[in-house]
Design an enzyme around this catalytic site. Sequence first.
Site, PDB file in Angstrom:
ATOM      1  N   SER A 106      56.882 -87.904 -58.545  1.00 32.65           N
ATOM      2  CA  SER A 106      57.474 -88.740 -59.584  1.00 32.65           C
ATOM      3  C   SER A 106      56.569 -88.778 -60.807  1.00 32.65           C
ATOM      4  O   SER A 106      55.373 -89.027 -60.706  1.00 32.65           O
ATOM      5  CB  SER A 106      57.688 -90.154 -59.044  1.00 32.65           C
ATOM      6  OG  SER A 106      58.246 -90.971 -60.040  1.00 32.65           O
ATOM      7  N   GLY A 107      57.156 -88.533 -61.990  1.00 33.66           N
ATOM      8  CA  GLY A 107      56.397 -88.529 -63.224  1.00 33.66           C
ATOM      9  C   GLY A 107      55.884 -87.174 -63.629  1.00 33.66           C
ATOM     10  O   GLY A 107      55.216 -87.041 -64.653  1.00 33.66           O
ATOM     11  N   THR A 111      62.912 -84.116 -64.148  1.00 38.61           N
ATOM     12  CA  THR A 111      64.184 -84.374 -64.837  1.00 38.61           C
ATOM     13  C   THR A 111      64.206 -83.698 -66.199  1.00 38.61           C
ATOM     14  O   THR A 111      65.198 -83.073 -66.596  1.00 38.61           O
ATOM     15  CB  THR A 111      64.390 -85.887 -64.981  1.00 38.61           C
ATOM     16  OG1 THR A 111      64.404 -86.493 -63.685  1.00 38.61           O
ATOM     17  CG2 THR A 111      65.697 -86.185 -65.693  1.00 38.61           C
ATOM     18  N   ASN A 156      56.297 -93.573 -63.493  1.00 39.60           N
ATOM     19  CA  ASN A 156      57.209 -92.870 -64.404  1.00 39.60           C
ATOM     20  C   ASN A 156      58.203 -93.871 -64.978  1.00 39.60           C
ATOM     21  O   ASN A 156      58.798 -94.651 -64.233  1.00 39.60           O
ATOM     22  CB  ASN A 156      57.947 -91.757 -63.636  1.00 39.60           C
ATOM     23  CG  ASN A 156      58.812 -90.905 -64.534  1.00 39.60           C
ATOM     24  OD1 ASN A 156      58.830 -91.093 -65.742  1.00 39.60           O
ATOM     25  ND2 ASN A 156      59.519 -89.963 -63.962  1.00 39.60           N
ATOM     26  N   SER A 159      62.107 -92.421 -63.808  1.00 42.06           N
ATOM     27  CA  SER A 159      61.996 -91.702 -62.530  1.00 42.06           C
ATOM     28  C   SER A 159      63.369 -91.552 -61.891  1.00 42.06           C
ATOM     29  O   SER A 159      64.130 -92.517 -61.771  1.00 42.06           O
ATOM     30  CB  SER A 159      61.065 -92.472 -61.588  1.00 42.06           C
ATOM     31  OG  SER A 159      61.029 -91.865 -60.321  1.00 42.06           O
ATOM     32  N   SER A 160      63.703 -90.321 -61.475  1.00 41.09           N
ATOM     33  CA  SER A 160      64.950 -90.079 -60.740  1.00 41.09           C
ATOM     34  C   SER A 160      64.791 -90.627 -59.330  1.00 41.09           C
ATOM     35  O   SER A 160      63.909 -90.197 -58.595  1.00 41.09           O
ATOM     36  CB  SER A 160      65.269 -88.581 -60.684  1.00 41.09           C
ATOM     37  OG  SER A 160      65.471 -88.070 -61.959  1.00 41.09           O
ATOM     38  N   GLY A 386      59.415 -84.634 -54.998  1.00 40.72           N
ATOM     39  CA  GLY A 386      58.304 -83.840 -54.493  1.00 40.72           C
ATOM     40  C   GLY A 386      57.702 -84.483 -53.260  1.00 40.72           C
ATOM     41  O   GLY A 386      58.108 -85.568 -52.812  1.00 40.72           O
ATOM     42  N   GLU A 388      55.484 -86.656 -51.000  1.00 42.15           N
ATOM     43  CA  GLU A 388      54.938 -87.987 -51.287  1.00 42.15           C
ATOM     44  C   GLU A 388      53.962 -88.428 -50.200  1.00 42.15           C
ATOM     45  O   GLU A 388      54.281 -88.368 -48.996  1.00 42.15           O
ATOM     46  CB  GLU A 388      56.060 -89.031 -51.415  1.00 42.15           C
ATOM     47  CG  GLU A 388      56.940 -88.795 -52.621  1.00 42.15           C
ATOM     48  CD  GLU A 388      57.948 -89.908 -52.839  1.00 42.15           C
ATOM     49  OE1 GLU A 388      58.595 -89.907 -53.904  1.00 42.15           O
ATOM     50  OE2 GLU A 388      58.081 -90.772 -51.947  1.00 42.15           O
TER      51      GLU A 388
END
Length: 1045
Positions: A106-107, A111, A156, A159-160, A386, A388
């Site tokens: 994330s970040g 996206t 983020n 973040s998605s 991704g 984690e």
Amino acid sequence: METTTSLLDAAAAGDLVLLDPLTEQSLLQTLQERFHRGDIYTYIGNVLISVNPYRPLPIYTPEKVQEYHNCNFFAVKPHIYAIADDAYHSLCDRDRDQCILITGESGAGKTEASKLVMSYVAAVSSKGEEVDKVKEQLLQSNPVLEAFGNAKTIRNDNSSRFGKYMDVEFDFKGEPLGGVISNYLLEKSRIVRHVKGERNFHIFYQLLAGGSAQLLQQLKLRQDCRHYGYLNHESSALSGMDDAANFHAMQDAMRVIGFSPAEVTALLEVTAVVLKLGNVQLSSSFQASGMESCSIAEPRELQEICELIGLDPSVLERALCSRTVKARDEAVLTALSVPQGYYGRDALAKNIYSRLFDWLVNRINTSIQVKPGEQRKVMGVLDIYGFEIFQDNGFEQFIINYCNEKLQQIFILLTLKEEQEEYVREGIQWTPVEFFDNSIICNLIENSTGGILAMLDEECLRPGVVNEDTFLAKLNQLFATHKRYESKETQSARHIMDASLPPRCFRIHHYAGKVTYNVTGFIEKNNDLLFRDLSQAMWAARHTLLRSLFPEGDPQKASLKLPPTAGYQFKASVATLMKNLYSKNPNYIRCIKPNETKAAMLFTPELVLAQVRYLGLMENVRVRRAGYAFRQLYGAFLSRYKMLSARTWPRWAGSDRDGAEQVLAELPIPAEELAFGHTKVFIRSPRTLFDLERRRQERVAQLATLIQKMFRGWRCRTQYQLMRKSQILISAWFRGHQQKNKYKQMKRSALLIQAYARGWKVRRAYRRYFRSGASACLSNFIYRRLVQKFLVGLGQNLPPLAVLDRTWPPAPYKFLADANQELRSIFYRWKCKKYREQLPPQRRALLQAKLCASELFKDKKSLYPKSLPQPFQGEYLGLTQNPKYQKLNAVAKDKLVMADTVQKVNRASGKTVPRLLLLTKEHLVLADPKAAQPKTVLSLGDIRSVTVTRFSDGFLALHLKETSTGGTKGDFLLVSSHLIELVTRLHQTLMDTRAQALPLHITDQFSTRFQKGDVAVTVVESPKASSDGPVCKKRGSHKMEVLVH
């Protein structure tokens, strides 16, 4: 790997396959050096590494799109456009379906990377109205899905919180036809709770910030985010993000995609229901039996929710506070405790939002999907979480990491398969590559009979007391000897002491490292249980969209069969995704987050190194370097390195392969470093490639010196020859010019001498033959002759009799100038008199009106010049021809001066309404155009004055006397498209009937009298004004602003 190595150097290689030596430290240093130079993209073969710069970079311009369009993949700097271009042209030219896999934590910019890929494909594909519409719909799906599926996290701001896979479908020409979107594992737990410093999904804040007061009132929402429990009662302020603008952008995107206004309204209503559910509070009470129960503490929120969805509040209250338990043929209503009630409320909110998101994706697919039966090619773009590893990892991290294990498995297998196929195709012996096969980890998780997910499903379905402890005990028993699984119990059995592994946890050795999972919540999140009473309550609602989200609530379709678990559904989705990816040619984008603070251009080596390990980049490089690190087509190789051999430079007459072999044969390169395939030359180590590059650079420097020497000599010779030619030409022209000037001087001197001689002879003859008075007689004769000639010539060449023709022949002599000017004036007045005498009465009246308009408006109002070419018609309605206007025609009788349509400005709101205006010799009438009935009749004597603006508009204020009987509500504000004619005819009528002039004021600020008092009117010229007419806006009760174009 094929490449043009002009952009490669040992300090910061554009392709990590060529890194030498290859270590984690050298790889990290290369990424850091390139990042600080502004090169955020790096290759591993045809895999792209993207490091998020956290600031805009000037590398996504239309010029960059053209630079990477149809480019050689490795002939330009690494860029995401190169990956997108290679995938697009493989799709079009080689007829191979493509997929682009974008991964990272994330970040890291996943996206944004997917948006860049889609925007590039849209930019380079064909143009056309229908094609552009499809491309716009595909691109506009992003703002909608981001609003409902993205949220601010600590890492983020956008973040998605779901995985997205989009298949974009093209026809045989490469034009986009449409697409299909699949979503995976929406983080619906964020609906009911999120940690401090994070936000819920964007849509809630956008709706509250961007929704109009009318919309929020319709949805029964307040604008203050701190009012809502699901938003943690916190402010929505987020620097750098405009929620209101994003809400309007989302609405525009929905319109482009094809959402109807009714669908958008229904969607926002369900969103509001989810938000308001968090404010439903429960209170504790006890039944007569002594059992705890719960009830609604504040019924107002529940009442508003039920009004939104069309449901009886008692039905929803019963579903939230009790539960129906079926045992055999009996149904028992059991009261819920307060914690159970809150669990049911939160489960309902999560299920509504999750199903609403699925409906949204399906609705978008309905708009962008391709008609069946058309032959098409597919490019997939996968934007998914991704790997984690957090301090506390739960069920969500377990599922996400399982998905990443499957993606790593497909990456390794497809990469090795591609390498092996190329070796076989080129006739090079394939050397088996040692690599870590993570299928043992995938099997540990997904095995249908003995995997962790299967054990979790079995535990969820098992009767009796079920909790995470029994689930963990079963895993410990089943995987006691598994190399990739460990827990506190298995370590104790192996006599291993590890304080980092707490109880109620198990650890899996993933490809990216060890991850410890806390089993707390596994059973609950896997069951994802929603009480049947709540489903039936949602089915009973009259809200069409909400009702469609809960088909299992239909009593006719009631079933005791348990729904599939979350783990089972995700496993099936991953299996479908893997099958889809295996059928396509993969392209990889690995996204890396350089720092935790989202600071621009800050690189944290420890954080990046952890992600390098998570993403398996070292493993990727080793697989790419297995065997031969560099390969290139013979033609491209010979073109680049032919200067290293005297036999191949500057031209080689033989085949490309023979030329490449000749170049390499003359260099001291060991034979084991080279291999010659059918179409390519292979080089084993990067060190050999860099040596080739060093030799080439040295040779290029020598050739450059030689070229410079030859060029300088040629330039000097050319310049000398040009100067010599120029000197000869200049000399010739100068000598010719000198002789011409000398001749002209001699000619002027001869003429001057001749003139003086002739003058002397004439003067001598004059003195001899003429008397002293002859000069006066002669001059009088010449004067009369010239005047006679002038008058006769003027009579024969008089100008045309057209009034607008002001031409006049000039005086031939200066002494006739005054007489000529007087004759011109006499002739023009005579011509005008003749013109007036032949004019008909109607034409004469029209010109008189135009003259009056000139006196009133010339150089005073900008609209006047535009009215000059327009004739004054007076009657614009056709009263006599239209039977609808018989009553109005009767009112006017034979006294009608002008009839036209005007816009009357409402005194209260500033809005305009159409009216019919009739000007007679005695009255001014305003009538309703629909009923054709007079609404206002004003005597001309009631008109005190008229005010107009100085701009090019049709706005006027009709000021009435306070004693007027027809204007009890005050003055009239009108907008007329024939303003100049209307005011002119009103002025003429007053002059004819009352012998008084119309008081006309031309100003931008004036006061007008309304029923409730005087109102100050300010006229402003603004581009915001409509071209159709002025826009009137009330600014309080005593001010009005008029915007004119």
